[in-house]
Design an enzyme around this catalytic site. Structure first.
Site, PDB file in Angstrom:
ATOM      1  N   GLU A  24      -5.005  -9.845  -0.062  1.00 19.85           N
ATOM      2  CA  GLU A  24      -5.981  -9.767   1.127  1.00 19.85           C
ATOM      3  C   GLU A  24      -7.320 -10.019   0.806  1.00 19.85           C
ATOM      4  O   GLU A  24      -7.715  -9.325  -0.496  1.00 19.85           O
ATOM      5  CB  GLU A  24      -5.631  -8.523   1.816  1.00 19.85           C
ATOM      6  CG  GLU A  24      -4.178  -7.944   2.247  1.00 19.85           C
ATOM      7  CD  GLU A  24      -4.304  -6.555   2.934  1.00 19.85           C
ATOM      8  OE1 GLU A  24      -5.072  -6.140   3.313  1.00 19.85           O
ATOM      9  OE2 GLU A  24      -3.181  -6.180   3.027  1.00 19.85           O
TER      10      GLU A  24
ATOM     11  N   GLU B 190       0.763  -1.212   0.051  1.00 18.43           N
ATOM     12  CA  GLU B 190      -0.013   0.033  -0.052  1.00 18.43           C
ATOM     13  C   GLU B 190       0.766   1.358   0.213  1.00 18.43           C
ATOM     14  O   GLU B 190       0.718   2.302   0.881  1.00 18.43           O
ATOM     15  CB  GLU B 190      -1.084  -0.004   1.148  1.00 18.43           C
ATOM     16  CG  GLU B 190      -1.840  -0.998   0.948  1.00 18.43           C
ATOM     17  CD  GLU B 190      -2.861  -1.227   2.200  1.00 18.43           C
ATOM     18  OE1 GLU B 190      -4.155  -1.439   1.729  1.00 18.43           O
ATOM     19  OE2 GLU B 190      -2.766  -1.238   3.401  1.00 18.43           O
TER      20      GLU B 190
END
Length: 1011
Positions: free
Chosen positions: A519, A446
C-alpha cells in the site's frame, strides 16, 4: 444432524457438510439453475427473534416480503450500511471481548427460495453453490438441515440430492451478520451482510471433473511450453479420458487414458514455440479434459491457460525471466450502487479503466475477490496478489491501546484459530490456482505475526510451490517486539506507506528479498502528491519492485440527498454508529466508476514508455518487459504558444528495457514564441481494453525563442485619476478602476458599461483543506493564515488608515498610474503585505504583491489573491498545465497547452468538498460569459483556479449538496500553493520542496484586462 447456533462463537466451527474447495473451471454440458433474483425474506435483529420453524415446509413463506439476491440486506431496506476502519463494528453495542459476539444484537437474515428442478437436472446429483455470503450461512432444504459454512469471500457448496422432492422445493437459510470468523474479517471497508454473490444449483451426471489443477510454464529457454495437469474425477468403470491443448481451433497437444471411480489422474502436455502470457501480452490457450462413459455420457472440463513462469531469483521477482515492476492498485469488490455485490459489467468497466491508465497489477484487498475478476484479469492482462480473507486490525489497535497483551493477539500463536485459517488458505488456493494472472499469494493483512500465520504461509507453499507468498504484517511486529518476527512467512519484504527515501535507505542495508509497497500513495480525496518519487525509485533500485496504490475506488454509496438529488455518501451519512466517516474515500476513481483527476498523474507515472524531447531530439526509454515501441504509433506535435503548427509520425523500434535517441522532424524554429513538442505513443491496433489510436504514453519538451513580453495595445489613451478620502479612481477611454483606501482593496473594474468585480480583489493565503491536510493537522498549524485571508485590512485601525490615506498615485512616463496599498495581517506576531497596482492606459492592470516573511509564522498554504466575478462569467480558457487539475507536487502527468472548462464543473466531486480545480504553470487565462466578454489574466507561470465558491465556503461543507447556490465565479490566483501530499493521510506532510519558501521575500505578479 441439527444446526447448533450456540457454536457461532467457536473458532473451530467454520464448516459442516460443506464440500471441499475446488477449481472454478467451466464444464460442458453445464446443468445449472441460477437462483439469482427475488427471494422471500424476514429480518431478525438477533437470533431470539427468528421466526421459529421457518425452515420447515409446513410454514408457508410465500407471503413474506421480497429481497434481491445477490445483494446486501442493508441496501435492500433492512438495517443500515456501516463504515468502520479498524474498530470492530459492534463496538458500543457490546463489550469487545476477543472471541465473543454481541448477544443481544447479531442480526439474522432469513432467506427462503422456492424452486422446481429443471427436467435436465432430474435423476442426477444436485448441489448448491453460494459464491459469497457475509458472514456465514446455515442451510435447510425442505426442512432438512444441510450444513453450515463461514468465510464471507469464498464459495460455500453443499449437496442437496437426498433432500430434494418432486415438484416445489423450499430452500431456507439463515445468514448471521457476525460469527467467530468476523474477528478475522476486520477489513477497512463498508460493513454489510447477506447473500451478495451468485447462487446457483448445478447437477452432476455419472462422469464429472470435480477439481482441476494446472501448472503451465515455459521451458528453460522460454520457447516451448510444458503443461502439467491433475484432475479429480468420479466416473463409472471403463470411462475414457482425453486431454487436449488448443490454440483457437488448432490442437497443439493431446493425450488419452482411462479412469474409473473417484480418483485423481495426472499427466503433462508439451507445446512447441508457445506465446507466453504476461500483463503486456495476455495470450491464452484452452485446455479441454473430456470424460466419456461407456454409455456415451460425456463431460468436458474447460480451462483457459496462460504459459508463464513466476520466480524470485537474485532477490528479484521475475515474470518469464524478466524483472517485473508492479504498477499496482489495491482493489475491493465494490461499486457505489450495490456495494460488494458487483456485476461482471462493473468489474470489466473498472479493469478497463485500470488498463487504460497503465495499471498492471491488483492486490485483492483484503480477501479473495469475486471469481470473475480472475478470469477477466487473465483475459485483459493484470497481475494479481491474491489475498486470503484475514484481517484482525482491531486486535492490533487494542494492543496499541493497552487493552490486550501481545500474547492475546490472534491469530498470532492462538492455535484455536489455525484450522479455520488453513481452511481459508485452501479455499482461495484451490479456487484460483489455475489463473495465470495470480502470481503471488498473500496470507492476509494487518494481523501482526505468529506461528499460525507461518502455518498459513507453509500451507500455501504445500498446495502451490510455483508462486511466492507475501505478507506485510510480520514486519509490523517490530513496533512491539522485533524478536517475534518470523521472516520465513513472506518471500517478499513488504511495507506500507514507507517514504521513498526510507525505502532507499533500507535497501542499502538489506539485500535478501525483493521489496514492494503493498500500500502506498494514499489516494484520499485530493491526493497522490509526490507519487513520482516512488515510481522513479523502481528504476533506480532493482530490489524495489513497485507498489499498490491505496486504493482503486471510493467506498461511497449512491443515494439521494434531502432534496431528492442523487449524490455520493460516506460513513456517518447512513446514521451508522460507530463510524470512521470519510476515511472510506480513498479511490483514484469515484464510487460510481467515474475517473478522478488523480488518474492523470497515475497514468503518467505508470507509463511504460518515457519520452524526453527537446528542441531537436527525443530520448525514448522503453520500460516494457516484452514489447518493442514498434508496437505503437509515435506521433509528435509541435505547437507555438499553445497552438499546433506541425504534426509528424516517427517510426521507432526501441527494444524492451532499452533506450534510443531520435531526431525530431521539425527543424530549427526561429519565430519568437514558446514552443512545445508533445510526443505521444498510441496503439497501432485495437486491444480488448482500448481502440486503435489510444494514447498510452507521452512526453513533452518546452523551450522559447526570444520569448515576447506581453505588451499593452492602444497606449495612446489618457488616464484620469481622482483622489478622495475614501477611494482612488482611475479612468480611461472605455474603462474605470476603483480602489478603497479604507480596505486597501481593488473594489471595481468596469470595462465598457459592465462591472466585472462582484467582490474585492484581496490577498489570499488559504486554501480549503484537503483530507491529507486534516490528517497532518495543517489547519491547526496554519490557522493564522486563514484568519489573515478573511480579515486582512488596510482600514479601521487608525494607524493603518493613516498609512493608506497618505498614498498618492504616481503618473509614469508611459501614462500609467501606480501606487501601493499596505495590508495589516491579523497574525501573532503581526505581519503585513503590500500590493502595488499599475493601471495602464489600455485598461490593463498590473498587480504585484510582496511579503517579507515573519520567521515565527512559518509557511503558508498559498500566496496570492482572490476575487469574485458574476457566475455568468464561468467559461474558462487558459494556457497552462492541464487538462485536469494539478498541483506543484502532482503535475508530472499534466501537459502545457490551451484548455477550457466551465467553472461550475471545476469542483472535483470528492466525497468531502476540499481544495480542487487548481492549474499550475498558467501563462494566461480568459474568464468570460457566453458572449466572450470578461477578463483576460496574465499569470507568468503562476497558479489559477475558477470555482463557484470561496475556499471558506468549500471548507464549511461536508457534502457537495451543502454548498450554497451558485452566485459567483471565484478567481483564485497565486504564485504557488503548497503541494497536496499523499504519502499517507494520517500525518504525512507535504514534502519540503513543495512548500512555499519563506526563507526569502515572497512576490506574486499578475495582470488583467477586460476583453
Amino acid at each position: 444432524m441439527f444446526f447448533d447456533e450456540n457454536r457461532l462463537r467457536d473458532p473451530d466451527f467454520f464448516r459442516e457438510n460443506r464440500l471441499d474447495a475446488h477449481s472454478d473451471h467451466a464444464v460442458e454440458p453445464a446443468y445449472r439453475l441460477c437462483l439469482n433474483g427475488l427471494w422471500k425474506f424476514a429480518h431478525a435483529v438477533n437470533p431470539s427473534q427468528v421466526i421459529p420453524g421457518f425452515e420447515q415446509p409446513e410454514l408457508d413463506c410465500h407471503g413474506w416480503g421480497d429481497i434481491h439476491v445477490p445483494a446486501h440486506i442493508q441496501l435492500e431496506g433492512w438495517g443500515t450500511p456501516q463504515y468502520a476502519n479498524t474498530e470492530y463494528p459492534w463496538d458500543g453495542l457490546a463489550d469487545i471481548r476477543p472471541g465473543e459476539l454481541p448477544e443481544n444484537f447479531n442480526p439474522v437474515a432469513c432467506y427462503v427460495k422456492y424452486f422446481r428442478l429443471p427436467e435436465d437436472m432430474r435423476g442426477k446429483r444436485v448441489f448448491i453453490s453460494f459464491q459469497g455470503v457475509e458472514s456465514c450461512v446455515a442451510l435447510w432444504l425442505n426442512g432438512t438441515y444441510i450444513g453450515f459454512s463461514s468465510d464471507s469471500f469464498t464459495p460455500h457448496e453443499f449437496e442437496l440430492t437426498d433432500a430434494l422432492r418432486d415438484g416445489e422445493n423450499k430452500l431456507a437459510c439463515r445468514v448471521y451478520r457476525w460469527c467467530s470468523g468476523s474477528w478475522l474479517e476486520d477489513q477497512d471497508f463498508l460493513r454489510f451482510s447477506g447473500i451478495f454473490r451468485d447462487v446457483y444449483l448445478y447437477a452432476v451426471s455419472s462422469v464429472h471433473v470435480w477439481d482441476l489443477k494446472i501448472v503451465a510454464e515455459p521451458d528453460e529457454t522460454f520457447t516451448n511450453g510444458i503443461l502439467r495437469w491433475q484432475a479429480k474425477t468420479e466416473t463409472p468403470a471403463g470411462t475414457r479420458l482425453a486431454v487436449c491443448l488448443k490454440d483457437g481451433d488448432e490442437v497443439l497437444a493431446e493425450g488419452r487414458g482411462e479412469v474409473s471411480g473417484r480418483m485423481e489422474s495426472e499427466g503433462s502436455l508439451t507445446a512447441d514455440r508457445i506465446r507466453l502470457w504476461s500483463a503486456e501480452d495476455p495470450y491464452l490457450y484452452e485446455l479441454r479434459l473430456t470424460l466419456t462413459a461407456p454409455d456415451g455420457t460425456e463431460e468436458t472440463a474447460v480451462q483457459k491457460v496462460g504459459f508463464r513462469k513466476i520466480e524470485i531469483r537474485d532477490s528479484i521477482i521475475r515474470v518469464n525471466g524478466v524483472r517485473v515492476v508492479f504498477k499496482g492498485v489495491n482493489r475491493h469488490d465494490f461499486c457505489g450502487e450495490t456495494g460488494r455485490a458487483v456485476t461482471e459489467e462493473k468489474v470489466r468497466r473498472d479493469l478497463l479503466t485500470m488498463k487504460r491508465n497503465n495499471i498492471n497489477a491488483i492486490r485483492t484487498s483484503h480477501y479473495p475477490n469475486a471469481s470473475m475478476l480472475y478470469r477477466l484479469c487473465d483475459e485483459l492482462g493484470l497481475y494479481i496478489i491474491d489475498e486470503n480473507n484475514m484481517e484482525s486490525h482491531g486486535m492490533w489497535d487494542m494492543l496499541w491501546q493497552g487493552y490486550i497483551k501481545i500474547d492475546q493477539m490472534f491469530p498470532g500463536a492462538q492455535k484455536a484459530w489455525e484450522p479455520m485459517l488453513l481452511d481459508r488458505i485452501r479455499s482461495v488456493t484451490e479456487r484460483d490456482r489455475n489463473h495465470p494472472s495470480v502470481i503471488i499469494w498473500s496470507c492476509g493483512n494487518e494481523s501482526l505475526t505468529g506461528p499460525v500465520i507461518l502455518a498459513m504461509s507453509r500451507e500455501f507453499k504445500r498446495l502451490d510451490p510455483t508462486r511466492p507468498v507475501h505478507y506485510e504484517g510480520d514486519h509490523q511486529v517490530d513496533f512491539f517486539d522485533p524478536a517475534l518476527r518470523l521472516r520465513e512467512i513472506t518471500d517478499i519484504e513488504t511495507e506500507m506507506y514507507t517514504p521513498a527515501h526510507k525505502v532507499r535507505a533500507y535497501l542499502k542495508e538489506h539485500r535478501e528479498k525483493p521489496f514492494i509497497l503493498c500500500e502506498y500513495t494514499h489516494s484520499m480525496g485530493n491526493s497522490n502528491g509526490a507519487m513520482h518519487k516512488y515510481t522513479e525509485l523502481a528504476y533506480e533500485e532493482e530490489l524495489y519492485q513497485g507498489g499498490f496504490i491505496w486504493d482503486f475506488i471510493d467506498q461511497g454509496l449512491v443515494m439521494r440527498d434531502r432534496f431528492g438529488k442523487e449524490t455520493l455518501t460516506y460513513g456517518g451519512d447512513w446514521d451508522d454508529r460507530p463510524t470512521d466517516g470519510i476515511f472510506c474515500g480513498n479511490g483514484i476513481v469515484f464510487a460510481d466508476g467515474r475517473e478522478t483527476p488523480k488518474l492523470q498523474e497515475v497514468k503518467y507515472n505508470y507509463q511504460d514508455i518515457v519520452v524526453r524531447p527537446d528542441a531537436e531530439k527525443m530520448e525514448v526509454i522503453n520500460r516494457h518487459m516484452f514489447t518493442s515501441t514498434a508496437a505503437f504509433r509515435c506521433v509528435a506535435v509541435l505547437a507555438r504558444d499553445g497552438k499546433e503548427i506541425a504534426r509528424r509520425e516517427i517510426e521507432t523500434n526501441v527494444a524492451p528495457l532499452s533506450s534510443a535517441v531520435y531526431p525530431l522532424p521539425f527543424g530549427k524554429q526561429t519565430e519568437p514564441g514558446e514552443y512545445t513538442v508533445t510526443v505521444s505513443f498510441r496503439l497501432r491496433e485495437d486491444k480488448p481494453w482500448a481502440s486503435e489510436g489510444f494514447e498510452t504514453a507521452f512526453g513533452q519538451g518546452v523551450w522559447s525563442v526570444e520569448e515576447k513580453e506581453h505588451t499593452c495595445q492602444h497606449l495612446s489613451g489618457e488616464l484620469f485619476f481622482m483622489n478622495s478620502p475614501w477611494n482612488i479612481t482611475v479612468r480611461g477611454d472605455h474603462f474605470s478602476v476603483q480602489f478603497s483606501r479604507l480596505t486597501g482593496a481593488l473594489t471595481s473594474y468596469r470595462w465598457g458599461d459592465t462591472e466585472y468585480l462582484k467582490g474585492p480583489l484581496l490577498p489570499n493565503f488559504w486554501r480549503a483543506p484537503t483530507n491529507n491536510d486534516y490528517g497532518n493537522r495543517m489547519p491547526q498549524r496554519y490557522a493564522q493564515w486563514k484568519i489573515a485571508s478573511q480579515y486582512c485590512t488596510a482600514g479601521f485601525d487608525p494607524e493603518t488608515s493613516k498609512k493608506n490615506a497618505a498614498v498618492r498615485p504616481q503618473q509614469e512616463a508611459d501614462g500609467s498610474v501606480t501606487f501601493t496599498m499596505t495590508y495589516d495581517l491579523p497574525t501573532k506576531p503581526a505581519a503585513s503585505c503590500a500590493v502595488t497596482y499599475r493601471v495602464r492606459p489600455c485598461g490593463r492592470v498590473d498587480v504585484r504583491m510582496d511579503y517579507d516573511p515573519v520567521k515565527e509564522l512559518g509557511e503558508m498554504p498559498e500566496f496570492g489573491m482572490i476575487t469574485k466575478l458574476s457566475a455568468d462569467c464561468g467559461r474558462v480558457r487558459f494556457y497552462g498545465l492541464g487538462p485536469e487539475e494539478n498541483y506543484i507536487d502532482r503535475r508530472e502527468g499534466a501537459r502545457l497547452g490551451i484548455w477550457d472548462y466551465r467553472a461550475e464543473e471545476n469542483l472535483t466531486p470528492y466525497l468531502l468538498p476540499q481544495e480542487c480545480g487548481n492549474r499550475t504553470g498558467v501563462r494566461w487565462a480568459e474568464v468570460t460569459d457566453a458572449k466572450g466578454q470578461g477578463l483576460k489574466l496574465w499569470l507568468n507561470g503562476g497558479e489559477f483556479s475558477a470555482l463557484p465558491w470561496t475556499p471558506h465556503e468549500i471548507e464549511n461543507a461536508a457534502h457537495g449538496y451543502e454548498l450554497p447556490p451558485v452566485n459567483y465565479t471565484v478567481l483564485k490566483l497565486s504564485t504557488r500553493q503548497m503541494g497536496i501530499a499523499g504519502d499517507d493521510s494520517w500525518g504525512a506532510r507535504t514534502h519540503p520542496e513543495y512548500l512555499l519558501d519563506v526563507s526569502r521575500p515572497l512576490r506574486f505578479e499578475f495582470s488583467f484586462k477586460g476583453i
